[in-house]
Design a protein around this motif. Structure first.
Motif, PDB file in Angstrom:
ATOM      1  N   LEU A 161      45.854  25.781  20.604  1.00 37.77           N
ATOM      2  CA  LEU A 161      46.307  25.915  21.986  1.00 37.77           C
ATOM      3  C   LEU A 161      45.225  26.577  22.836  1.00 37.77           C
ATOM      4  O   LEU A 161      44.497  27.457  22.354  1.00 37.77           O
ATOM      5  N   PRO A 162      45.123  26.186  24.099  1.00 40.98           N
ATOM      6  CA  PRO A 162      44.172  26.861  24.980  1.00 40.98           C
ATOM      7  C   PRO A 162      44.548  28.340  25.134  1.00 40.98           C
ATOM      8  O   PRO A 162      45.685  28.727  24.862  1.00 40.98           O
ATOM      9  N   ALA A 163      43.583  29.137  25.564  1.00 37.50           N
ATOM     10  CA  ALA A 163      43.820  30.581  25.628  1.00 37.50           C
ATOM     11  C   ALA A 163      43.266  31.195  26.905  1.00 37.50           C
ATOM     12  O   ALA A 163      42.377  30.647  27.555  1.00 37.50           O
ATOM     13  N   ILE A 164      43.811  32.362  27.203  1.00 38.11           N
ATOM     14  CA  ILE A 164      43.362  33.228  28.288  1.00 38.11           C
ATOM     15  C   ILE A 164      43.206  34.619  27.685  1.00 38.11           C
ATOM     16  O   ILE A 164      44.020  35.040  26.867  1.00 38.11           O
ATOM     17  N   ALA A 165      42.175  35.332  28.093  1.00 36.36           N
ATOM     18  CA  ALA A 165      42.000  36.727  27.685  1.00 36.36           C
ATOM     19  C   ALA A 165      42.132  37.592  28.932  1.00 36.36           C
ATOM     20  O   ALA A 165      41.718  37.193  30.025  1.00 36.36           O
ATOM     21  N   SER A 166      42.715  38.771  28.754  1.00 38.45           N
ATOM     22  CA  SER A 166      42.903  39.686  29.876  1.00 38.45           C
ATOM     23  C   SER A 166      42.725  41.124  29.404  1.00 38.45           C
ATOM     24  O   SER A 166      43.215  41.491  28.335  1.00 38.45           O
ATOM     25  N   VAL A 167      42.027  41.904  30.204  1.00 42.34           N
ATOM     26  CA  VAL A 167      41.781  43.311  29.892  1.00 42.34           C
ATOM     27  C   VAL A 167      42.087  44.140  31.129  1.00 42.34           C
ATOM     28  O   VAL A 167      41.637  43.811  32.228  1.00 42.34           O
ATOM     29  N   VAL A 168      42.828  45.222  30.936  1.00 39.66           N
ATOM     30  CA  VAL A 168      43.093  46.145  32.037  1.00 39.66           C
ATOM     31  C   VAL A 168      42.309  47.428  31.783  1.00 39.66           C
ATOM     32  O   VAL A 168      42.319  47.972  30.685  1.00 39.66           O
ATOM     33  N   GLY A 169      41.601  47.872  32.814  1.00 36.39           N
ATOM     34  CA  GLY A 169      40.929  49.162  32.798  1.00 36.39           C
ATOM     35  C   GLY A 169      41.744  50.109  33.660  1.00 36.39           C
ATOM     36  O   GLY A 169      41.721  50.007  34.891  1.00 36.39           O
ATOM     37  N   LYS A 171      41.703  53.481  34.280  1.00 39.96           N
ATOM     38  CA  LYS A 171      40.989  54.402  35.165  1.00 39.96           C
ATOM     39  C   LYS A 171      40.237  53.636  36.250  1.00 39.96           C
ATOM     40  O   LYS A 171      40.222  54.029  37.410  1.00 39.96           O
ATOM     41  N   GLU A 172      39.648  52.527  35.860  1.00 42.54           N
ATOM     42  CA  GLU A 172      38.828  51.722  36.765  1.00 42.54           C
ATOM     43  C   GLU A 172      39.669  50.926  37.765  1.00 42.54           C
ATOM     44  O   GLU A 172      39.144  50.419  38.750  1.00 42.54           O
ATOM     45  N   ARG A 173      40.984  50.795  37.493  1.00 44.40           N
ATOM     46  CA  ARG A 173      41.904  50.037  38.358  1.00 44.40           C
ATOM     47  C   ARG A 173      41.483  48.567  38.448  1.00 44.40           C
ATOM     48  O   ARG A 173      41.463  47.966  39.518  1.00 44.40           O
ATOM     49  N   THR A 174      41.140  47.999  37.300  1.00 41.15           N
ATOM     50  CA  THR A 174      40.666  46.614  37.233  1.00 41.15           C
ATOM     51  C   THR A 174      41.427  45.852  36.158  1.00 41.15           C
ATOM     52  O   THR A 174      41.658  46.383  35.071  1.00 41.15           O
ATOM     53  N   ILE A 175      41.775  44.623  36.477  1.00 35.32           N
ATOM     54  CA  ILE A 175      42.348  43.698  35.510  1.00 35.32           C
ATOM     55  C   ILE A 175      41.446  42.473  35.511  1.00 35.32           C
ATOM     56  O   ILE A 175      41.289  41.817  36.543  1.00 35.32           O
TER      57      ILE A 175
END
Length: 184
Positions: A161-169, A171-175
């Protein structure tokens, strides 16, 4: 000066929109996300969602955890992981119009199966795998480095299956969100 309200990233009540989450699990993830965000910020806070070379800014509101909640979430690793599930699922919901339909199996290279709203949970044919990670501290470069690791992990997964990766920082307030291609 005219105040412009930024769109919200809704972390609360994910179970109402994500058929793969129960009310209890959704509440647990929201509680963990609130602890993670509270470590560095006051509510509401702006977060940047970076994807496909562009970005958007969203407002996030969270409940300030009391002592009991902080004590329950004293393990930083577990808290960051559960909080990241909440934030990343909410982000792919608004940015990719995908919701969690099922928890992914071990060795699939992902944490969740996500699909367009209305997809039946047993219809994995229309799903994508979502690999999630979170960082409590670290600059944007650390978020980007972790995203590269998660993309590689999703590629190695035992799934076609196709995939997506996601990371939340937190302290940095970034996704950061990235579609995983089969190219190295």
């Amino acid at each position: 000066m005219t105040r412009v309200d930024k769109p919200k990233l809704r972390l609360e009540s994910l179970h109402e929109r994500h058929v793969g989450l129960t009310p209890s699990l959704s509440g647990t993830f929201f509680e963990a996300a609130s602890v993670c965000l509270n470590r560095h910020h006051d509510s509401p806070v702006e977060v940047e969602i970076a994807r496909n070379g562009g970005s958007s800014i969203r407002m996030v509101e969270f409940k300030k955890p009391d002592v009991r909640v902080l004590n329950a979430w004293a393990n930083d690793i577990d808290t960051t992981e559960s909080g990241a599930y909440c934030v990343c699922l909410a982000a792919v919901e608004v940015e990719e119009q995908l919701v969690a339909v099922k928890r992914a199996e071990t060795l699939s290279g992902a944490d969740w199966y996500v699909a367009p709203v209305g997809t039946a949970p047993d219809d994995l044919e229309h799903c994508l795998r979502l690999e999630v990670s979170g960082l409590d501290t670290g600059a944007r470069s650390a978020v980007d480095a972790r995203l590269r690791q998660k993309v590689a992990q999703a590629r190695r997964g035992a799934s076609n299956l196709p995939a997506i990766a996601s990371v939340v920082g937190f302290k940095e307030r970034t996704i950061a969100i990235q579609k995983v291609s089969s190219d190295e």
